[in-house]
Design a protein around this motif. Sequence first.
Motif, PDB file in Angstrom:
ATOM      1  N   GLU A  68       0.822  -1.167   0.046  1.00  0.00           N
ATOM      2  CA  GLU A  68       0.025  -0.063   0.100  1.00  0.00           C
ATOM      3  C   GLU A  68       0.829   1.208  -0.176  1.00  0.00           C
ATOM      4  O   GLU A  68       0.557   2.318  -0.684  1.00  0.00           O
ATOM      5  CB  GLU A  68      -1.204  -0.050   1.232  1.00  0.00           C
ATOM      6  N   THR A  69       2.055   1.197   0.814  1.00  0.00           N
ATOM      7  CA  THR A  69       2.830   2.332   0.916  1.00  0.00           C
ATOM      8  C   THR A  69       3.483   2.498  -0.147  1.00  0.00           C
ATOM      9  O   THR A  69       3.798   3.719  -1.018  1.00  0.00           O
ATOM     10  CB  THR A  69       3.903   2.442   1.997  1.00  0.00           C
ATOM     11  N   LEU A  70       4.016   1.592  -0.957  1.00  0.00           N
ATOM     12  CA  LEU A  70       4.754   1.638  -2.340  1.00  0.00           C
ATOM     13  C   LEU A  70       3.757   2.220  -3.425  1.00  0.00           C
ATOM     14  O   LEU A  70       4.154   3.013  -4.123  1.00  0.00           O
ATOM     15  CB  LEU A  70       5.331   0.285  -2.923  1.00  0.00           C
ATOM     16  N   LYS A  71       2.331   1.792  -3.467  1.00  0.00           N
ATOM     17  CA  LYS A  71       1.902   2.171  -4.561  1.00  0.00           C
ATOM     18  C   LYS A  71       1.208   3.622  -4.181  1.00  0.00           C
ATOM     19  O   LYS A  71       1.162   4.455  -5.275  1.00  0.00           O
ATOM     20  CB  LYS A  71       0.639   1.307  -4.639  1.00  0.00           C
ATOM     21  N   ALA A  72       0.802   3.969  -3.037  1.00  0.00           N
ATOM     22  CA  ALA A  72       0.374   5.337  -3.040  1.00  0.00           C
ATOM     23  C   ALA A  72       1.615   6.497  -3.100  1.00  0.00           C
ATOM     24  O   ALA A  72       1.401   7.620  -3.869  1.00  0.00           O
ATOM     25  CB  ALA A  72      -0.024   5.465  -1.520  1.00  0.00           C
ATOM     26  N   GLY A  73       2.931   6.116  -2.844  1.00  0.00           N
ATOM     27  CA  GLY A  73       4.165   6.912  -2.699  1.00  0.00           C
ATOM     28  C   GLY A  73       4.396   7.255  -4.218  1.00  0.00           C
ATOM     29  O   GLY A  73       4.580   8.190  -4.884  1.00  0.00           O
ATOM     30  N   LEU A  74       4.478   6.185  -4.878  1.00  0.00           N
ATOM     31  CA  LEU A  74       4.927   6.171  -6.174  1.00  0.00           C
ATOM     32  C   LEU A  74       4.052   6.969  -7.044  1.00  0.00           C
ATOM     33  O   LEU A  74       4.352   7.755  -8.054  1.00  0.00           O
ATOM     34  CB  LEU A  74       5.176   4.904  -7.021  1.00  0.00           C
ATOM     35  N   ALA A  75       2.722   6.670  -7.011  1.00  0.00           N
ATOM     36  CA  ALA A  75       1.694   7.397  -7.791  1.00  0.00           C
ATOM     37  C   ALA A  75       1.766   8.837  -7.490  1.00  0.00           C
ATOM     38  O   ALA A  75       1.837   9.900  -8.413  1.00  0.00           O
ATOM     39  CB  ALA A  75       0.299   6.894  -7.289  1.00  0.00           C
ATOM     40  N   ALA A  76       1.875   9.323  -6.277  1.00  0.00           N
ATOM     41  CA  ALA A  76       1.824  10.558  -5.844  1.00  0.00           C
ATOM     42  C   ALA A  76       3.287  11.393  -6.522  1.00  0.00           C
ATOM     43  O   ALA A  76       3.223  12.589  -7.008  1.00  0.00           O
ATOM     44  CB  ALA A  76       1.843  11.004  -4.467  1.00  0.00           C
ATOM     45  N   ALA A  77       4.276  10.633  -6.569  1.00  0.00           N
ATOM     46  CA  ALA A  77       5.645  10.936  -6.809  1.00  0.00           C
ATOM     47  C   ALA A  77       5.452  11.237  -8.488  1.00  0.00           C
ATOM     48  O   ALA A  77       5.958  12.249  -8.889  1.00  0.00           O
ATOM     49  CB  ALA A  77       6.931  10.117  -6.603  1.00  0.00           C
ATOM     50  N   VAL A  78       5.000  10.454  -9.066  1.00  0.00           N
ATOM     51  CA  VAL A  78       4.644  10.610 -10.537  1.00  0.00           C
ATOM     52  C   VAL A  78       3.957  11.979 -10.964  1.00  0.00           C
ATOM     53  O   VAL A  78       4.297  12.923 -11.631  1.00  0.00           O
ATOM     54  CB  VAL A  78       4.128   9.541 -11.270  1.00  0.00           C
ATOM     55  N   SER A 132       3.767   7.539 -16.402  1.00  0.00           N
ATOM     56  CA  SER A 132       2.728   7.241 -16.170  1.00  0.00           C
ATOM     57  C   SER A 132       2.433   5.738 -16.283  1.00  0.00           C
ATOM     58  O   SER A 132       1.582   5.001 -15.451  1.00  0.00           O
ATOM     59  CB  SER A 132       1.643   8.066 -17.034  1.00  0.00           C
ATOM     60  N   ALA A 133       2.971   5.125 -17.466  1.00  0.00           N
ATOM     61  CA  ALA A 133       2.591   3.864 -17.688  1.00  0.00           C
ATOM     62  C   ALA A 133       3.266   2.982 -16.631  1.00  0.00           C
ATOM     63  O   ALA A 133       2.725   1.797 -16.367  1.00  0.00           O
ATOM     64  CB  ALA A 133       3.369   3.562 -19.071  1.00  0.00           C
ATOM     65  N   LEU A 134       4.632   3.099 -16.151  1.00  0.00           N
ATOM     66  CA  LEU A 134       4.944   2.389 -14.940  1.00  0.00           C
ATOM     67  C   LEU A 134       3.881   2.484 -13.615  1.00  0.00           C
ATOM     68  O   LEU A 134       3.884   1.609 -13.214  1.00  0.00           O
ATOM     69  CB  LEU A 134       6.508   3.044 -14.505  1.00  0.00           C
ATOM     70  N   VAL A 135       3.534   3.709 -13.255  1.00  0.00           N
ATOM     71  CA  VAL A 135       2.730   3.490 -12.279  1.00  0.00           C
ATOM     72  C   VAL A 135       1.601   2.856 -12.434  1.00  0.00           C
ATOM     73  O   VAL A 135       0.926   2.002 -11.476  1.00  0.00           O
ATOM     74  CB  VAL A 135       2.227   4.856 -11.857  1.00  0.00           C
ATOM     75  N   PHE A 136       0.885   2.982 -13.666  1.00  0.00           N
ATOM     76  CA  PHE A 136      -0.369   2.148 -14.112  1.00  0.00           C
ATOM     77  C   PHE A 136       0.060   0.741 -13.929  1.00  0.00           C
ATOM     78  O   PHE A 136      -1.000   0.004 -13.303  1.00  0.00           O
ATOM     79  CB  PHE A 136      -0.860   2.264 -15.530  1.00  0.00           C
ATOM     80  N   LEU A 137       0.989   0.169 -14.275  1.00  0.00           N
ATOM     81  CA  LEU A 137       1.590  -1.246 -14.057  1.00  0.00           C
ATOM     82  C   LEU A 137       1.414  -1.757 -12.813  1.00  0.00           C
ATOM     83  O   LEU A 137       0.927  -2.746 -12.278  1.00  0.00           O
ATOM     84  CB  LEU A 137       2.776  -1.334 -14.804  1.00  0.00           C
ATOM     85  N   LEU A 138       2.204  -0.798 -11.889  1.00  0.00           N
ATOM     86  CA  LEU A 138       2.267  -1.195 -10.623  1.00  0.00           C
ATOM     87  C   LEU A 138       0.939  -1.009  -9.730  1.00  0.00           C
ATOM     88  O   LEU A 138       0.656  -2.204  -9.203  1.00  0.00           O
ATOM     89  CB  LEU A 138       3.132  -0.109  -9.901  1.00  0.00           C
ATOM     90  N   VAL A 139      -0.109  -0.347  -9.921  1.00  0.00           N
ATOM     91  CA  VAL A 139      -1.077  -0.078  -9.193  1.00  0.00           C
ATOM     92  C   VAL A 139      -2.026  -1.331  -9.469  1.00  0.00           C
ATOM     93  O   VAL A 139      -2.626  -1.984  -8.820  1.00  0.00           O
ATOM     94  CB  VAL A 139      -1.790   1.147  -9.492  1.00  0.00           C
ATOM     95  N   CYS A 140      -2.061  -1.613 -10.921  1.00  0.00           N
ATOM     96  CA  CYS A 140      -3.134  -2.284 -11.381  1.00  0.00           C
ATOM     97  C   CYS A 140      -2.704  -3.705 -11.143  1.00  0.00           C
ATOM     98  O   CYS A 140      -3.498  -4.573 -11.206  1.00  0.00           O
ATOM     99  CB  CYS A 140      -3.569  -2.204 -12.815  1.00  0.00           C
ATOM    100  N   PHE A 141      -1.498  -4.219 -11.608  1.00  0.00           N
ATOM    101  CA  PHE A 141      -0.975  -5.566 -11.685  1.00  0.00           C
ATOM    102  C   PHE A 141      -0.109  -6.043 -10.586  1.00  0.00           C
ATOM    103  O   PHE A 141       0.163  -7.212 -10.505  1.00  0.00           O
ATOM    104  CB  PHE A 141      -0.032  -5.753 -13.044  1.00  0.00           C
ATOM    105  N   PHE A 142       0.468  -5.261  -9.625  1.00  0.00           N
ATOM    106  CA  PHE A 142       1.375  -5.808  -8.678  1.00  0.00           C
ATOM    107  C   PHE A 142       0.685  -6.384  -7.416  1.00  0.00           C
ATOM    108  O   PHE A 142       0.052  -5.513  -6.755  1.00  0.00           O
ATOM    109  CB  PHE A 142       2.403  -4.699  -8.018  1.00  0.00           C
ATOM    110  N   LYS A 143       0.476  -7.524  -7.209  1.00  0.00           N
ATOM    111  CA  LYS A 143      -0.137  -8.167  -6.144  1.00  0.00           C
ATOM    112  C   LYS A 143       0.865  -9.166  -5.319  1.00  0.00           C
ATOM    113  O   LYS A 143       0.698 -10.435  -5.541  1.00  0.00           O
ATOM    114  CB  LYS A 143      -1.233  -9.027  -6.613  1.00  0.00           C
ATOM    115  N   PRO A 144       1.727  -8.564  -4.609  1.00  0.00           N
ATOM    116  CA  PRO A 144       2.866  -9.519  -4.084  1.00  0.00           C
ATOM    117  C   PRO A 144       2.248 -10.495  -2.783  1.00  0.00           C
ATOM    118  O   PRO A 144       1.481 -10.034  -2.036  1.00  0.00           O
ATOM    119  CB  PRO A 144       3.733  -8.369  -3.229  1.00  0.00           C
ATOM    120  N   VAL A 145       3.167 -11.522  -2.622  1.00  0.00           N
ATOM    121  CA  VAL A 145       3.028 -12.445  -1.484  1.00  0.00           C
ATOM    122  C   VAL A 145       4.219 -12.112  -0.716  1.00  0.00           C
ATOM    123  O   VAL A 145       5.407 -12.124  -1.000  1.00  0.00           O
ATOM    124  CB  VAL A 145       3.004 -13.660  -1.966  1.00  0.00           C
TER     125      VAL A 145
END
Length: 506
Positions: A322-332, A447-460
């Motif tokens: 959650e922290t990774l996605k929110a931080g990177l989206a705001a950074a972009v 913008s494409a990198l953030v979209f990839l992270l937010v939509c497809f990154f589901k880590p274990v």
Amino acid sequence: MVIQKDIPLQPLNSSGQAVAIDAPAPADVAQIQLRVYKQRWVVLLAVALLNNTNTMSWIGYAPSGNYVNRFYGEGSAAWLSLVFMICTIPVGMFAMWAGREWGLRTAILIAGYTNGIGSIIRVISSIGAISEEYRFPICMTGQAIAAVAYPFIMFLPTKVAGSWFPDTQRAIATTIGVMSNPLGVLMANLISPAIVTSPDRIFYLNLFTSIPSCIAMLIAVFFVTRSDPKHPPTISASQPQMPFTTGLKSCIHSKQYIILLIVMGGGIGMFNCLYTVMLELLCPSGYSNLFSGFCAALMIIGGICGAAASGTFVDRTKLYEETLKAGLAAAVVFGLIFLQLTLHQGFSIPIAISCLLFGICGLATYPIGLEMASECTFPVSETTSTGLIVLSGQLQSVIYVFLMKNYARPLQPERMGGQVCQLTPEDTVNTPKDNTLSIIIFSALASALVFLLVCFFKPVYKRLEAERAAIKTRATAQDITQEVSNTITIPEESAVVPLVEAKIVM
């Protein structure tokens, strides 16, 4: 001889009947001694100093690029920065293998020696006795040797955190080790323009980066005495890690890690690109060398604060994703605002604010992303999982710098009056450029990198799950030990023997 028998004392239920206990024997549970050593801070200090001084060597020429180009030759400032990115690509795979096979201390020593020796050669290149035609080749040699240290250094923070620190301090240890890198950028961007006020003062810049590099080398040699502590700090640190080749294959076959590899590598590459070409972005619109250094400094100051906060936060909450996605989206978002503002004059304050916010959000995700790499690929060695991301970042850095420079166009004549790139009207070395098209391409990729992270990154979280399972096993083992302590031993001859039918003879 009296035979001894162990008779367990079983608990009784409300009816007075024995309750069966179904659990493994305590002998089958591995007993691991965990311990945290104070020496972990010395090892972390050595890594942080190496990271800091190596980065100063890398980026120190960029804030004073126009003077560097005059002293070493046209285009030299860009090449002295690019050589770090270029050397990382062939050296990176070897550094990952060596860090896994030879151990942490050997990797620190290699980084220390190459960083220190390279800085000394750079000082020699700027001595007055050296002919102008030999200045750049000598300096490039020293810079290339120092660049060899970079891939060894960049995987060290997560390796040190995983090998020496408890799970409650891993993220903050990684943050300290990693953020010493942008701290080096901060120092270079503040001090380089202040020192280099004319081409002949390049010698003092080289001396400034050489002294702390040599100190870091001495600390690495004399104070880092072993690769791993005698007893591990966590359960995961005690477990054997995959061989290098096996770990490499495991990373490649992990979909979530590949997403992280692309996104984090892109983030590193874009950040490296921005502070490499910061002066070239701002000077066409009339912003000075000092202001360019100030903007880079704000970016780093914000990043250090953001990373410290995010590291402490995820250590307590474990909300890595959650922290990774929110931080990177705001950074972009803030990064795109900054890029658009650089195309216009008179926006000093908004540019400075956007740099600060970009740093707070963007650099805060860097240590978290490296920790996520270790989580996604456990039990792959941190040298491999982190090393691949650094390698991806350096490769993408070269691509983004190429895009920024290749798609820059000659500055429009009506804007030439406001530019401050040229030292004199006759200066043909420092030609101002219009970066509009470069910025559009750069923004689309971000913008494409953030979209990839937010939509497809589901880590274990493999490492955390392994530690929780181990803690549960240890707790079970302790319960079994307590059960065994409730066992008494009595002689067999004293045991009650059931009655048997007796045959009476009349």
